[in-house]
Write a protein that holds these residues in place. Structure first.
Motif, PDB file in Angstrom:
ATOM      1  N   UNK A 126      -0.510  -2.480  -7.403  1.00 45.81           N
ATOM      2  CA  UNK A 126       0.519  -1.624  -6.789  1.00 45.81           C
ATOM      3  C   UNK A 126      -0.054  -0.787  -5.652  1.00 45.81           C
ATOM      4  N   UNK A 127      -1.310  -0.373  -5.766  1.00 48.19           N
ATOM      5  CA  UNK A 127      -1.933   0.436  -4.715  1.00 48.19           C
ATOM      6  C   UNK A 127      -2.317  -0.447  -3.535  1.00 48.19           C
ATOM      7  N   UNK A 128      -2.826  -1.652  -3.813  1.00 50.55           N
ATOM      8  CA  UNK A 128      -3.097  -2.603  -2.724  1.00 50.55           C
ATOM      9  C   UNK A 128      -1.807  -2.896  -1.959  1.00 50.55           C
ATOM     10  N   UNK A 129      -0.713  -3.090  -2.682  1.00 51.75           N
ATOM     11  CA  UNK A 129       0.572  -3.382  -2.041  1.00 51.75           C
ATOM     12  C   UNK A 129       1.047  -2.198  -1.214  1.00 51.75           C
ATOM     13  N   UNK A 130       0.814  -0.976  -1.697  1.00 57.93           N
ATOM     14  CA  UNK A 130       1.198   0.220  -0.941  1.00 57.93           C
ATOM     15  C   UNK A 130       0.459   0.260   0.390  1.00 57.93           C
ATOM     16  N   UNK A 131      -0.858   0.066   0.368  1.00 53.81           N
ATOM     17  CA  UNK A 131      -1.619   0.048   1.622  1.00 53.81           C
ATOM     18  C   UNK A 131      -1.083  -1.031   2.559  1.00 53.81           C
ATOM     19  N   UNK A 132      -0.793  -2.203   2.024  1.00 58.47           N
ATOM     20  CA  UNK A 132      -0.255  -3.295   2.833  1.00 58.47           C
ATOM     21  C   UNK A 132       1.113  -2.932   3.407  1.00 58.47           C
ATOM     22  N   UNK A 133       1.963  -2.342   2.591  1.00 56.79           N
ATOM     23  CA  UNK A 133       3.299  -1.931   3.020  1.00 56.79           C
ATOM     24  C   UNK A 133       3.237  -0.956   4.194  1.00 56.79           C
ATOM     25  N   UNK A 134       2.218  -0.087   4.173  1.00 51.81           N
ATOM     26  CA  UNK A 134       2.053   0.917   5.230  1.00 51.81           C
ATOM     27  C   UNK A 134       1.279   0.381   6.431  1.00 51.81           C
ATOM     28  N   UNK A 135       0.675  -0.807   6.292  1.00 46.57           N
ATOM     29  CA  UNK A 135      -0.081  -1.398   7.388  1.00 46.57           C
ATOM     30  C   UNK A 135      -1.519  -0.915   7.470  1.00 46.57           C
ATOM     31  N   UNK A 136      -2.028  -0.312   6.401  1.00 50.42           N
ATOM     32  CA  UNK A 136      -3.355   0.303   6.390  1.00 50.42           C
ATOM     33  C   UNK A 136      -4.382  -0.634   5.761  1.00 50.42           C
ATOM     34  N   UNK A 137      -5.531  -0.733   6.391  1.00 50.26           N
ATOM     35  CA  UNK A 137      -6.697  -1.368   5.774  1.00 50.26           C
ATOM     36  C   UNK A 137      -7.492  -0.227   5.143  1.00 50.26           C
ATOM     37  N   UNK A 138      -7.495  -0.087   3.805  1.00 53.04           N
ATOM     38  CA  UNK A 138      -8.129   1.080   3.188  1.00 53.04           C
ATOM     39  C   UNK A 138      -9.639   1.149   3.379  1.00 53.04           C
ATOM     40  N   UNK A 139     -10.262   0.063   3.831  1.00 57.27           N
ATOM     41  CA  UNK A 139     -11.700   0.057   4.069  1.00 57.27           C
ATOM     42  C   UNK A 139     -12.073   0.699   5.403  1.00 57.27           C
ATOM     43  N   UNK A 140     -11.054   1.037   6.178  1.00 58.16           N
ATOM     44  CA  UNK A 140     -11.300   1.570   7.514  1.00 58.16           C
ATOM     45  C   UNK A 140     -10.854   3.021   7.576  1.00 58.16           C
ATOM     46  N   UNK A 141     -11.492   3.785   8.455  1.00 61.09           N
ATOM     47  CA  UNK A 141     -11.260   5.221   8.490  1.00 61.09           C
ATOM     48  C   UNK A 141      -9.890   5.553   8.998  1.00 61.09           C
ATOM     49  N   UNK A 142      -9.373   6.528   8.595  1.00 60.46           N
ATOM     50  CA  UNK A 142      -9.240   7.883   8.165  1.00 60.46           C
ATOM     51  C   UNK A 142     -10.521   8.601   7.778  1.00 60.46           C
ATOM     52  N   UNK A 143     -10.444   9.163   6.612  1.00 63.56           N
ATOM     53  CA  UNK A 143     -11.529   9.982   6.091  1.00 63.56           C
ATOM     54  C   UNK A 143     -11.555   9.807   4.586  1.00 63.56           C
ATOM     55  N   UNK A 144     -12.754   9.710   4.036  1.00 62.95           N
ATOM     56  CA  UNK A 144     -12.925   9.520   2.600  1.00 62.95           C
ATOM     57  C   UNK A 144     -13.881  10.589   2.089  1.00 62.95           C
ATOM     58  N   UNK A 145     -13.558  11.175   0.929  1.00 61.49           N
ATOM     59  CA  UNK A 145     -14.427  12.160   0.293  1.00 61.49           C
ATOM     60  C   UNK A 145     -14.528  11.868  -1.195  1.00 61.49           C
ATOM     61  N   UNK A 146     -15.727  11.964  -1.731  1.00 64.26           N
ATOM     62  CA  UNK A 146     -15.934  11.873  -3.170  1.00 64.26           C
ATOM     63  C   UNK A 146     -16.015  13.300  -3.674  1.00 64.26           C
ATOM     64  N   UNK A 147     -15.213  13.630  -4.701  1.00 64.94           N
ATOM     65  CA  UNK A 147     -15.159  15.008  -5.189  1.00 64.94           C
ATOM     66  C   UNK A 147     -16.014  15.239  -6.428  1.00 64.94           C
ATOM     67  N   UNK A 148     -16.009  14.262  -7.353  1.00 59.74           N
ATOM     68  CA  UNK A 148     -16.758  14.481  -8.591  1.00 59.74           C
ATOM     69  C   UNK A 148     -16.822  13.202  -9.410  1.00 59.74           C
TER      70      UNK A 148
END
Length: 151
Positions: free
Chosen positions: A50-72
């Motif tokens: 469902x999350x892969x489909x969401x990224x696809x629906x929005x046209x986003x490749x989640x491996x590419x930036x924006x910005x990613x942060x690890x919190x804990x």
């Protein structure tokens, strides 16, 4: 533009322009060599369908930036990550994502919504703006627990 409703947000997205932007943009690991980003890129293939489909629906490749942060690191060994991405489009309606923590405060906290086991939201304020990003642009923000895949 394609109209999509996700949680309390109704947005318009130009999926083709968004995909074209991400097609030209670099992998997160090309802009950062930390283990947290490397793990996130590996974990993208393990996201729930469902999350892969969401990224696809929005046209986003989640491996590419924006910005990613690890919190804990969680007790179960997964890691809590936050990420944001840019989408060519606009918000038609929905709640304000970032709300002041108290009246008159400049400090804000997100009002994420649960969606298939992750927390997400959309806003018009962009935290970063990348060269070549078409306008109008909105920001998609997501928080999720992902496995640690690096050895």
């Amino acid at each position: 533009m394609k109209q999509i409703t996700i949680g309390s947000w109704t947005i318009e997205v130009d999926v083709n322009k968004t995909k074209e932007f991400y097609r030209k943009h670099h992998l997160i690991t090309e802009g950062c060599d930390c283990d947290f980003c490397a793990n996130f890129v590996l974990a993208c293939d393990k996201f729930p369908p469902a999350i892969k489909e969401l990224f696809n629906l929005l046209g986003i490749d989640p491996r590419k930036e924006g910005e990613v942060s690890e919190y804990m690191e969680n007790k179960d060994g997964t890691h809590l990550y936050g990420a944001f991405y840019h989408i060519v489009g606009r918000i038609i309606e929905g709640p304000k994502l970032w709300m002041p923590t108290e009246e008159g405060s400049e400090v804000s906290s997100p009002t994420f919504e649960k969606y298939y086991g992750v927390e997400l939201g959309f806003c018009e304020g962009l935290s970063l703006f990348f060269e070549g990003l078409p306008i109008p642009t909105i920001q998609f923000e997501i928080q999720m627990n992902i496995p640690w895949l690096l050895s």
